[in-house]
Design a protein around this motif. Structure first.
Motif, PDB file in Angstrom:
ATOM      1  N   TYR A  39       0.708  -1.058   0.251  1.00 32.58           N
ATOM      2  CA  TYR A  39       0.245  -0.145   0.398  1.00 32.58           C
ATOM      3  C   TYR A  39       1.077   1.544  -0.127  1.00 32.58           C
ATOM      4  O   TYR A  39       0.552   2.319   0.343  1.00 32.58           O
ATOM      5  N   THR A  98      -1.315   4.318  -1.468  1.00 34.58           N
ATOM      6  CA  THR A  98      -2.208   4.375  -1.200  1.00 34.58           C
ATOM      7  C   THR A  98      -2.428   4.397  -0.604  1.00 34.58           C
ATOM      8  O   THR A  98      -3.820   5.235  -0.198  1.00 34.58           O
ATOM      9  N   ILE A  99      -1.973   4.288   0.914  1.00 30.00           N
ATOM     10  CA  ILE A  99      -2.085   4.509   2.284  1.00 30.00           C
ATOM     11  C   ILE A  99      -0.883   4.684   2.702  1.00 30.00           C
ATOM     12  O   ILE A  99       0.257   4.228   2.974  1.00 30.00           O
ATOM     13  N   PHE A 119      -9.459  -1.401   0.721  1.00 27.28           N
ATOM     14  CA  PHE A 119      -8.884  -1.042   0.193  1.00 27.28           C
ATOM     15  C   PHE A 119      -7.620  -2.706  -0.053  1.00 27.28           C
ATOM     16  O   PHE A 119      -7.042  -3.498   0.734  1.00 27.28           O
ATOM     17  N   ALA A 150      -6.377  -6.089  -1.927  1.00 29.78           N
ATOM     18  CA  ALA A 150      -4.791  -6.469  -2.448  1.00 29.78           C
ATOM     19  C   ALA A 150      -4.538  -7.584  -2.550  1.00 29.78           C
ATOM     20  O   ALA A 150      -5.142  -8.401  -1.409  1.00 29.78           O
ATOM     21  N   ASN A 172      -5.507  -5.153  -7.551  1.00 31.01           N
ATOM     22  CA  ASN A 172      -7.111  -4.354  -6.595  1.00 31.01           C
ATOM     23  C   ASN A 172      -7.776  -5.668  -7.014  1.00 31.01           C
ATOM     24  O   ASN A 172      -8.055  -6.151  -7.566  1.00 31.01           O
ATOM     25  N   LEU A 189      -1.449  -1.890  -7.500  1.00 28.10           N
ATOM     26  CA  LEU A 189      -1.616  -1.084  -6.399  1.00 28.10           C
ATOM     27  C   LEU A 189       0.033  -0.020  -6.339  1.00 28.10           C
ATOM     28  O   LEU A 189       0.290   1.100  -5.838  1.00 28.10           O
TER      29      LEU A 189
END
Length: 427
Positions: free
Chosen positions: A178, A181-182, A225, A227, A243, A249
Motif C-alpha cells: 500500500y 495508496t495509504i 482497499f 490487495a 486490487n 497498486l
C-alpha cells in the motif's frame, strides 16, 4: 537395537499351613528399539556426531586432520569433491558444519556436512567411496490469517508488537503493498485490516519468518482497499499486488530506497557548503539517513549495470530500469548484488554505510532520466505496468475464492466464519 537387562526381583513369601515356598530370582532380557534420529539423510545414531562452526583460520584439511584423517586422503577427498563444491574457497567463518565419525575409539571422520544457509547443505561423504552433493532441508509453508484494529494514539508497528506478530507484516503492507495508496504514518483510530499470509518453516520446526502475503483487506477512513498477490511473469518470477478490479497498486518506483528513513539532504543544484568556502557544490542526489547496516532496496525492477567502489561514491550499485530511467545507491558498507543481476522492486541490493566522502551513515540516492540526473520527487513517474488483457480474465478468476475467503473473516470481537482450521490468529 540395544539390550536392556531388567532384573525382576520376586521375593514373594507365601505362607501356607504346611510349607513355605519362595520364588527364585529371575533375569529377563527385553530388547528395546532405539529411536532413529535422522538429519541430512543419515541416521545419526550410527555415528559419533560432532557439530561446530567454521572458525577464523579453519580449512577443510585442518578440520579433517583434527578428526583422524591424513593429508593424502584429504587431498584425494578435496579433488573428487571440487566439481560439486570447492571446499578450499567456499567455507565461510561462522557457518555451521557437522562431522559424522566412526563409533569406535578413534572416532575417525566419515562424512563432512556444511551448511551455507538455513535451507541448503553440502554433503561430502568419504565413508566408502568419495562423493559430494548439495541438498535442501524439507520446507513447510503454513498459511495463517490475522486481523487487527488500530487503537487511538497507536500505529501498525505497535499493534504488531503488542499482538506478537512479525514486523514484516507491517513493512510489507506499508512499504510494498500500500505504499502508494495509504500513508501508514497517518493511520486513524478504527482503521482495520485482515491479511492472509504464509509462514515458512525448515525441518517442520525452525521458523524462518513470513514467506509471502497472499491477500489483504485494509479499511482506511472507512474506505476499503483490497490487495491480491499475482504472478505476472513466471520466467522472471515477478509478482505484483492488484486490487479487486485488476488495477496495479504499485508505482514503477518506490518513494525511498530504505524503510522508515528520513531525508537528510535533498537534490539541490545550488547547494553551498561552508567547508568549501560557501562555493556552489551541486548535490545531484537525495540523502536518506539510516543506521549502518540498514538494508538498501531497489526502488524498481531492473538490471544491475555497476556494482563496485569508486572515489567519493564509495561502494555503490547502479541499476538500469529501462531505456529512460536508471538509479544509483552510494556509500554502501556492503553490496549484495553483482553486475548483470536482475533485481525486483524491493530486493535488498546492499547495506547502508559510510564509504567514500560522507559525514555520516546514509545512502545517497541518484536518479537518471534520459541520461541526466534529476530530482525524483519532481518527476511525474510512470505507473507500474498494468496487467495485460490476456492475464486480466485469469486474474479475476484466480482471486474469486480468495476474496470470498477474505470477506468471510471477521474482525476482533466477532467469530471468524471460515472452513480452514488454520485460520486461527484473530487479534
Amino acid at each position: 537395537m540395544k539390550k536392556l537387562a531388567i532384573l525382576i526381583c520376586l521375593s514373594v513369601v507365601l505362607t501356607n499351613c504346611k510349607k513355605d515356598k519362595e520364588l527364585e530370582l529371575e533375569e529377563v532380557t527385553v530388547e528395546v528399539a532405539e529411536p532413529e534420529v535422522k538429519e541430512f539423510g543419515f541416521n545419526l545414531n550410527d555415528f559419533v556426531v560432532k557439530k561446530d562452526t567454521i572458525r577464523k583460520g579453519d580449512s577443510f584439511g585442518e578440520i579433517l586432520e583434527r578428526n583422524q584423517i591424513g593429508y593424502p586422503k584429504i587431498f584425494q577427498i578435496a579433488e573428487k569433491a571440487k566439481d560439486s563444491f570447492d571446499i578450499s574457497r567456499q567455507l565461510q567463518v561462522g557457518k555451521p558444519y557437522t562431522l559424522l565419525c566412526s563409533k569406535d575409539s578413534l572416532e575417525q571422520a566419515r562424512c563432512f556436512i556444511y551448511q551455507p544457509n538455513l535451507e541448503e547443505y553440502v554433503v561430502i561423504n568419504f565413508e566408502d567411496s568419495i562423493h559430494a552433493y548439495t541438498s535442501r532441508k524439507p520446507i513447510k509453508y503454513v498459511e495463517k490469517v490475522a486481523t487487527g484494529v488500530i487503537e487511538k494514539g497507536s500505529g501498525i508497528s505497535v499493534l504488531m508488537e503488542k499482538k506478537g506478530l512479525s514486523q514484516k507484516l507491517a513493512f510489507k503492507m506499508a512499504d510494498e503493498i500500500y505504499a502508494w495508496t495509504i500513508d501508514f504514518r497517518r493511520l486513524q483510530e478504527g482503521d482495520k485490516f485482515k491479511v492472509i499470509y504464509t509462514d515458512k518453516y525448515i525441518d517442520d520446526s525452525v521458523y524462518t519468518g513470513i514467506h509471502d502475503i497472499k491477500a489483504v483487506y485494509f479499511e482506511h477512513k472507512n474506505e476499503p482497499f483490497y490487495a491480491f498477490e499475482f504472478e505476472t511473469d513466471s520466467v522472471k518470477g515477478i509478482r505484483d499486488y492488484f486490487n479487486e478490479e485488476a488495477k496495479n497498486l504499485r508505482r514503477a518506483f518506490l518513494k525511498a530506497p530504505v524503510q522508515f528513513s528520513r531525508i537528510s539532504s535533498r537534490y539541490n543544484l545550488k547547494r553551498r557548503i561552508a567547508y568549501y568556502g560557501y562555493k556552489v557544490r551541486p548535490h545531484k542526489g537525495t540523502d536518506f539517513a539510516a543506521p549502518v547496516g540498514t538494508p538498501i532496496l531497489a526502488t524498481a525492477n531492473g538490471t544491475v549495470t555497476e556494482s563496485t567502489r569508486r572515489g567519493g561514491n564509495g561502494k555503490y550499485v547502479k541499476i538500469r530500469h529501462n531505456a529512460t530511467y536508471s538509479t544509483q545507491y552510494l556509500h554502501m558498507s556492503r553490496r549484495a548484488v553483482k553486475r548483470g543481476d536482475y533485481v525486483k522492486q524491493g530486493d535488498v541490493i546492499g547495506y547502508v554505510g559510510m564509504t567514500g566522502n560522507t559525514g555520516g551513515p546514509h545512502v545517497c540516492y541518484r536518479f537518471w532520466k534520459n541520461g541526466r540526473q534529476v530530482d525524483p520527487f519532481k518527476q511525474k513517474l510512470p505507473e507500474a505496468e498494468p496487467i495485460s488483457d490476456s492475464l486480466k480474465a485469469r486474474y479475476l478468476e484466480f482471486i474469486k475464492p480468495i476474496k470470498t475467503r477474505l470477506d468471510s473473516i471477521s474482525f476482533p470481537d466477532q467469530p471468524t466464519i471460515t472452513d480452514n482450521p488454520d485460520d486461527n490468529i484473530i487479534l
